[in-house]
Design a protein around this motif. Structure first.
Motif, short mmCIF file in Angstrom:
data_model
loop_
_atom_site.label_atom_id
_atom_site.label_comp_id
_atom_site.label_asym_id
_atom_site.label_seq_id
_atom_site.Cartn_x
_atom_site.Cartn_y
_atom_site.Cartn_z
N PHE A 197 1.01 -1.14 0.05
CA PHE A 197 0.09 0.04 0.22
C PHE A 197 0.97 1.12 0.01
O PHE A 197 0.43 2.18 0.04
N THR A 198 2.29 1.23 -0.22
CA THR A 198 3.06 2.24 0.01
C THR A 198 3.38 2.61 -1.45
O THR A 198 3.93 1.80 -2.18
N PRO A 199 3.32 3.86 -1.86
CA PRO A 199 3.79 4.43 -3.14
C PRO A 199 5.12 4.44 -3.23
O PRO A 199 5.92 4.67 -2.50
N ASP A 200 5.51 4.24 -4.53
CA ASP A 200 7.22 4.61 -4.64
C ASP A 200 7.22 5.74 -5.40
O ASP A 200 6.73 6.21 -6.67
N PRO A 201 8.17 6.87 -5.16
CA PRO A 201 8.76 6.75 -3.87
C PRO A 201 7.95 7.06 -2.66
O PRO A 201 7.00 7.85 -2.78
N PRO A 202 8.17 6.32 -1.56
CA PRO A 202 7.50 6.78 -0.08
C PRO A 202 7.80 8.03 0.53
O PRO A 202 8.63 8.69 0.16
N SER A 203 6.67 8.59 0.98
CA SER A 203 6.86 9.90 1.54
C SER A 203 6.95 9.71 3.17
O SER A 203 6.11 8.75 3.54
N ALA A 235 -23.96 3.00 2.63
CA ALA A 235 -25.05 1.72 2.65
C ALA A 235 -26.08 2.27 3.58
O ALA A 235 -25.92 2.99 4.65
N GLY A 236 -27.24 1.70 3.72
CA GLY A 236 -28.44 1.75 4.83
C GLY A 236 -27.71 1.36 6.27
O GLY A 236 -28.16 1.80 7.15
N ASP A 237 -26.67 0.56 6.18
CA ASP A 237 -26.39 0.10 7.42
C ASP A 237 -25.08 0.90 7.96
O ASP A 237 -24.36 0.54 9.19
N GLY A 238 -24.73 2.05 7.26
CA GLY A 238 -23.75 2.96 7.69
C GLY A 238 -22.32 2.74 7.31
O GLY A 238 -21.26 3.26 7.91
N THR A 239 -22.04 1.72 6.26
CA THR A 239 -20.84 1.46 5.81
C THR A 239 -20.64 1.80 4.49
O THR A 239 -21.67 2.34 3.55
N VAL A 240 -19.27 1.98 4.03
CA VAL A 240 -19.04 2.47 2.64
C VAL A 240 -18.01 1.56 2.23
O VAL A 240 -17.21 1.03 2.88
N LYS A 241 -18.19 1.27 0.87
CA LYS A 241 -17.37 0.18 0.04
C LYS A 241 -16.69 1.45 -1.09
O LYS A 241 -17.15 1.71 -1.83
N VAL A 242 -15.54 1.59 -0.82
CA VAL A 242 -14.82 2.27 -1.82
C VAL A 242 -13.64 1.58 -2.54
O VAL A 242 -12.68 0.95 -2.02
N PRO A 243 -13.95 1.47 -3.79
CA PRO A 243 -12.74 0.89 -4.63
C PRO A 243 -11.63 1.27 -4.70
O PRO A 243 -11.29 2.70 -4.60
N ALA A 244 -10.65 0.67 -4.77
CA ALA A 244 -9.04 1.39 -4.69
C ALA A 244 -8.66 2.25 -5.79
O ALA A 244 -7.96 2.96 -5.63
N ASP A 245 -9.67 2.30 -6.92
CA ASP A 245 -9.13 3.39 -7.85
C ASP A 245 -9.74 4.52 -7.54
O ASP A 245 -9.50 5.62 -8.11
N LYS A 246 -10.53 4.85 -6.53
CA LYS A 246 -11.12 5.89 -5.89
C LYS A 246 -10.39 6.50 -4.47
O LYS A 246 -10.75 7.49 -3.92
N ILE A 247 -9.09 5.94 -4.52
CA ILE A 247 -8.50 6.06 -3.21
C ILE A 247 -6.92 6.51 -3.87
O ILE A 247 -6.23 5.65 -4.59
N THR A 248 -6.46 7.82 -3.55
CA THR A 248 -5.18 8.20 -3.87
C THR A 248 -4.30 8.42 -2.66
O THR A 248 -4.55 8.81 -1.76
N ILE A 249 -3.09 7.99 -2.91
CA ILE A 249 -1.98 8.37 -1.95
C ILE A 249 -0.95 9.11 -2.71
O ILE A 249 -0.38 8.28 -3.70
N ASP A 250 -0.53 10.15 -2.17
CA ASP A 250 0.37 10.92 -2.93
C ASP A 250 -0.04 10.91 -4.46
O ASP A 250 0.86 11.08 -5.18
N GLY A 251 -1.03 11.17 -4.88
CA GLY A 251 -1.53 11.40 -6.22
C GLY A 251 -1.67 10.17 -7.09
O GLY A 251 -1.62 10.12 -8.18
N GLN A 252 -1.22 8.95 -6.35
CA GLN A 252 -1.20 7.58 -7.14
C GLN A 252 -2.61 6.87 -6.64
O GLN A 252 -2.54 6.94 -5.41
N THR A 253 -3.41 6.28 -7.63
CA THR A 253 -4.38 5.31 -6.96
C THR A 253 -3.85 3.89 -6.34
O THR A 253 -2.95 3.67 -6.69
N LEU A 254 -4.64 3.46 -5.43
CA LEU A 254 -4.35 2.49 -4.61
C LEU A 254 -4.19 1.41 -5.41
O LEU A 254 -3.35 0.62 -5.09
N ASP A 255 -5.05 1.07 -6.48
CA ASP A 255 -5.22 -0.04 -7.18
C ASP A 255 -3.80 0.02 -8.19
O ASP A 255 -2.75 -1.24 -8.13
N LYS A 256 -3.32 0.72 -8.56
CA LYS A 256 -2.03 0.96 -9.31
C LYS A 256 -0.64 0.87 -8.43
O LYS A 256 0.19 0.25 -8.66
#
Length: 117
Positions: free
Chosen positions: A40-46, A59-80
């Motif tokens: 889960f650490t981008p290259d280069p790490p910061s 969702a109705g149960d108060g949970t959220v499912k976020v796809p990895a392509d909708k999460i960015t770490i230092d500008g890079q998507t988590l799936d990448k």
């Protein structure tokens, strides 16, 4: 991090004492996170990564499912980022979702879905 609700047990937030203890639960948490850290650490790490999560309806149960392509770490998507650390996976072979639950008015990661293949 937190623990997802199960049956009659409500979701609960992880605490510093739970995650940083010598208890079996604390050791298991540390081991699991250690195994995910490199993937889960981008290259280069910061030293102070900037994480952004796309707004996702709960969702109705108060949970959220976020796809990895909708999460960015230092500008890079988590799936990448995950794919960059893999040994032979192509983008169509990876489906990761981060589950979050609202506990005491704060959002916590409570589960991860990995579909590889």
């Amino acid at each position: 991090m937190g623990e997802a609700a199960t049956g009659s047990t409500p979701a609960r937030a992880g605490t510093e004492s739970t995650c940083d203890s010598d208890s079996p639960e604390g050791k298991q948490i540390q081991q699991n996170l250690g195994q995910l850290q490199e993937s889960f650490t981008p290259d280069p790490p910061s030293a102070d990564p900037e994480v952004e999560v796309a707004e996702t309806p709960a969702a109705g149960d108060g949970t959220v499912k976020v796809p990895a392509d909708k999460i960015t770490i230092d500008g890079q998507t988590l799936d990448k980022i995950i794919l960059s650390h893999s040994t032979g996976l192509d983008s169509g072979q990876l489906d990761v979702k981060v589950h979050s639950s609202k506990i005491d008015d704060r959002w916590y990661v409570t589960n991860l879905d990995f579909d590889i293949g």
